[in-house]
Design a protein around this motif. Structure first.
Motif, PDB file in Angstrom:
ATOM      1  N   PHE A 182       0.817  -1.207   0.000  1.00 35.86           N
ATOM      2  CA  PHE A 182       0.000   0.000   0.000  1.00 35.86           C
ATOM      3  C   PHE A 182       0.853   1.261   0.000  1.00 35.86           C
ATOM      4  CE2 PHE A 182       0.777  -0.166   4.536  1.00 35.86           C
ATOM      5  CZ  PHE A 182       0.624   1.132   4.989  1.00 35.86           C
ATOM      6  N   THR A 183       2.096   1.142   0.445  1.00 37.88           N
ATOM      7  CA  THR A 183       2.970   2.314   0.498  1.00 37.88           C
ATOM      8  C   THR A 183       3.417   2.753  -0.896  1.00 37.88           C
ATOM      9  OG1 THR A 183       4.914   0.910   0.828  1.00 37.88           O
ATOM     10  CG2 THR A 183       3.810   1.731   2.800  1.00 37.88           C
ATOM     11  N   LYS A 184       3.224   1.915  -1.896  1.00 38.57           N
ATOM     12  CA  LYS A 184       3.618   2.264  -3.268  1.00 38.57           C
ATOM     13  C   LYS A 184       2.456   2.850  -4.072  1.00 38.57           C
ATOM     14  CE  LYS A 184       7.251  -1.156  -3.351  1.00 38.57           C
ATOM     15  NZ  LYS A 184       7.797  -2.331  -4.017  1.00 38.57           N
ATOM     16  N   GLN A 185       1.294   2.975  -3.433  1.00 39.47           N
ATOM     17  CA  GLN A 185       0.130   3.497  -4.156  1.00 39.47           C
ATOM     18  C   GLN A 185       0.353   4.909  -4.690  1.00 39.47           C
ATOM     19  OE1 GLN A 185      -4.072   2.676  -3.240  1.00 39.47           O
ATOM     20  NE2 GLN A 185      -3.258   2.007  -1.247  1.00 39.47           N
ATOM     21  N   GLN A 186       0.993   5.757  -3.890  1.00 40.90           N
ATOM     22  CA  GLN A 186       1.208   7.139  -4.337  1.00 40.90           C
ATOM     23  C   GLN A 186       2.047   7.174  -5.606  1.00 40.90           C
ATOM     24  OE1 GLN A 186       2.206  10.197  -1.447  1.00 40.90           O
ATOM     25  NE2 GLN A 186       1.692   8.757   0.181  1.00 40.90           N
ATOM     26  N   THR A 187       3.129   6.428  -5.628  1.00 41.64           N
ATOM     27  CA  THR A 187       4.004   6.409  -6.803  1.00 41.64           C
ATOM     28  C   THR A 187       3.249   5.907  -8.025  1.00 41.64           C
ATOM     29  OG1 THR A 187       5.901   6.015  -5.367  1.00 41.64           O
ATOM     30  CG2 THR A 187       6.187   5.510  -7.703  1.00 41.64           C
ATOM     31  N   ALA A 188       2.498   4.827  -7.856  1.00 40.65           N
ATOM     32  CA  ALA A 188       1.713   4.282  -8.967  1.00 40.65           C
ATOM     33  C   ALA A 188       0.651   5.281  -9.415  1.00 40.65           C
ATOM     34  CB  ALA A 188       1.069   2.963  -8.546  1.00 40.65           C
ATOM     35  N   PHE A 189       0.004   5.947  -8.466  1.00 43.57           N
ATOM     36  CA  PHE A 189      -1.032   6.925  -8.788  1.00 43.57           C
ATOM     37  C   PHE A 189      -0.462   8.088  -9.591  1.00 43.57           C
ATOM     38  CE2 PHE A 189      -3.880  10.503  -7.780  1.00 43.57           C
ATOM     39  CZ  PHE A 189      -5.103   9.935  -8.093  1.00 43.57           C
ATOM     40  N   PHE A 190       0.697   8.624  -9.152  1.00 48.07           N
ATOM     41  CA  PHE A 190       1.342   9.713  -9.902  1.00 48.07           C
ATOM     42  C   PHE A 190       1.626   9.280 -11.336  1.00 48.07           C
ATOM     43  CE2 PHE A 190       3.225  11.250  -5.651  1.00 48.07           C
ATOM     44  CZ  PHE A 190       2.186  12.139  -5.453  1.00 48.07           C
ATOM     45  N   SER A 191       2.148   8.079 -11.502  1.00 43.13           N
ATOM     46  CA  SER A 191       2.471   7.565 -12.835  1.00 43.13           C
ATOM     47  C   SER A 191       1.221   7.431 -13.699  1.00 43.13           C
ATOM     48  CB  SER A 191       3.169   6.208 -12.707  1.00 43.13           C
ATOM     49  OG  SER A 191       3.376   5.640 -13.975  1.00 43.13           O
ATOM     50  N   ILE A 192       0.169   6.901 -13.134  1.00 44.69           N
ATOM     51  CA  ILE A 192      -1.076   6.711 -13.896  1.00 44.69           C
ATOM     52  C   ILE A 192      -1.667   8.051 -14.323  1.00 44.69           C
ATOM     53  CG2 ILE A 192      -3.482   5.959 -13.705  1.00 44.69           C
ATOM     54  CD1 ILE A 192      -2.347   3.639 -11.921  1.00 44.69           C
ATOM     55  N   ILE A 193      -1.684   9.017 -13.425  1.00 44.77           N
ATOM     56  CA  ILE A 193      -2.249  10.334 -13.758  1.00 44.77           C
ATOM     57  C   ILE A 193      -1.412  11.001 -14.854  1.00 44.77           C
ATOM     58  CG2 ILE A 193      -2.769  12.657 -12.888  1.00 44.77           C
ATOM     59  CD1 ILE A 193      -4.747  10.367 -12.023  1.00 44.77           C
ATOM     60  N   GLU A 194      -0.095  10.880 -14.779  1.00 48.36           N
ATOM     61  CA  GLU A 194       0.761  11.433 -15.837  1.00 48.36           C
ATOM     62  C   GLU A 194       0.490  10.739 -17.174  1.00 48.36           C
ATOM     63  OE1 GLU A 194       2.601  14.124 -15.846  1.00 48.36           O
ATOM     64  OE2 GLU A 194       2.237  14.513 -13.731  1.00 48.36           O
ATOM     65  N   GLN A 195       0.269   9.434 -17.155  1.00 45.36           N
ATOM     66  CA  GLN A 195      -0.041   8.704 -18.382  1.00 45.36           C
ATOM     67  C   GLN A 195      -1.374   9.141 -18.961  1.00 45.36           C
ATOM     68  OE1 GLN A 195       0.536   4.398 -18.035  1.00 45.36           O
ATOM     69  NE2 GLN A 195       2.005   4.817 -16.395  1.00 45.36           N
ATOM     70  N   ILE A 196      -2.353   9.369 -18.089  1.00 44.74           N
ATOM     71  CA  ILE A 196      -3.651   9.873 -18.562  1.00 44.74           C
ATOM     72  C   ILE A 196      -3.471  11.262 -19.168  1.00 44.74           C
ATOM     73  CG2 ILE A 196      -5.936  10.669 -17.813  1.00 44.74           C
ATOM     74  CD1 ILE A 196      -5.873   8.387 -15.724  1.00 44.74           C
ATOM     75  N   LYS A 197      -2.707  12.112 -18.480  1.00 43.57           N
ATOM     76  CA  LYS A 197      -2.471  13.480 -18.959  1.00 43.57           C
ATOM     77  C   LYS A 197      -1.795  13.478 -20.331  1.00 43.57           C
ATOM     78  CE  LYS A 197      -0.078  17.720 -17.682  1.00 43.57           C
ATOM     79  NZ  LYS A 197       0.803  18.353 -16.696  1.00 43.57           N
ATOM     80  N   GLU A 198      -0.808  12.600 -20.499  1.00 46.18           N
ATOM     81  CA  GLU A 198      -0.069  12.526 -21.757  1.00 46.18           C
ATOM     82  C   GLU A 198      -0.791  11.691 -22.809  1.00 46.18           C
ATOM     83  OE1 GLU A 198       3.749  11.039 -20.647  1.00 46.18           O
ATOM     84  OE2 GLU A 198       4.131  12.710 -19.269  1.00 46.18           O
ATOM     85  N   GLN A 199      -1.917  11.123 -22.456  1.00 45.68           N
ATOM     86  CA  GLN A 199      -2.716  10.291 -23.349  1.00 45.68           C
ATOM     87  C   GLN A 199      -1.891   9.167 -23.972  1.00 45.68           C
ATOM     88  OE1 GLN A 199      -4.640  13.050 -26.018  1.00 45.68           O
ATOM     89  NE2 GLN A 199      -5.999  13.769 -24.426  1.00 45.68           N
ATOM     90  N   LYS A 200      -0.996   8.581 -23.169  1.00 48.06           N
ATOM     91  CA  LYS A 200      -0.163   7.481 -23.645  1.00 48.06           C
ATOM     92  C   LYS A 200      -0.985   6.218 -23.862  1.00 48.06           C
ATOM     93  CE  LYS A 200       4.484   8.395 -22.021  1.00 48.06           C
ATOM     94  NZ  LYS A 200       5.596   7.875 -21.237  1.00 48.06           N
ATOM     95  N   TYR A 201      -1.900   5.964 -22.959  1.00 51.00           N
ATOM     96  CA  TYR A 201      -2.706   4.750 -23.000  1.00 51.00           C
ATOM     97  C   TYR A 201      -4.158   5.122 -22.738  1.00 51.00           C
ATOM     98  CZ  TYR A 201       1.968   2.939 -22.155  1.00 51.00           C
ATOM     99  OH  TYR A 201       3.309   2.678 -22.232  1.00 51.00           O
ATOM    100  N   PRO A 202      -5.080   4.335 -23.237  1.00 52.15           N
ATOM    101  CA  PRO A 202      -6.501   4.649 -23.017  1.00 52.15           C
ATOM    102  C   PRO A 202      -6.962   4.238 -21.615  1.00 52.15           C
ATOM    103  CG  PRO A 202      -6.310   2.659 -24.327  1.00 52.15           C
ATOM    104  CD  PRO A 202      -4.911   3.186 -24.120  1.00 52.15           C
TER     105      PRO A 202
END
Length: 79
Positions: free
Chosen positions: A1-21
């Motif tokens: 659970f301590t890695k959720q923040q890192t994963a969340f930041f990465s996912i939001i950046e991917q959504i922002k950059e429209q890398k993946y749907p």
């Protein structure tokens, strides 16, 4: 659970950059961070901690959601 923040930041950046749907993300969240093994007979039982999955705390959840909103909607960000 301590890695959720890192994963969340990465996912939001991917959504922002429209890398993946990506359509969304889930956070494991509860009032306090961690997981407490459930035991009614434990005199130190803590009610504010998840007894199922380890979770991030409410304050962290709020910060992550507000950060995601301002990152994905810059026109709504506070000045």
């Amino acid at each position: 659970f301590t890695k959720q923040q890192t994963a969340f930041f990465s996912i939001i950046e991917q959504i922002k950059e429209q890398k993946y749907p990506l359509l969304g993300v889930m956070l494991e969240s509860f009032l306090k961070a961690g997981r407490y093994p459930f035991n009614y007979e434990d005199p130190n039982f803590v009610e504010d901690i998840s007894i199922t999955d380890p979770c991030i705390d409410w304050e962290t959840t709020e910060k992550l959601i507000l950060w995601a909103h301002s990152t994905l909607n810059p026109s709504c960000a506070k000045n």
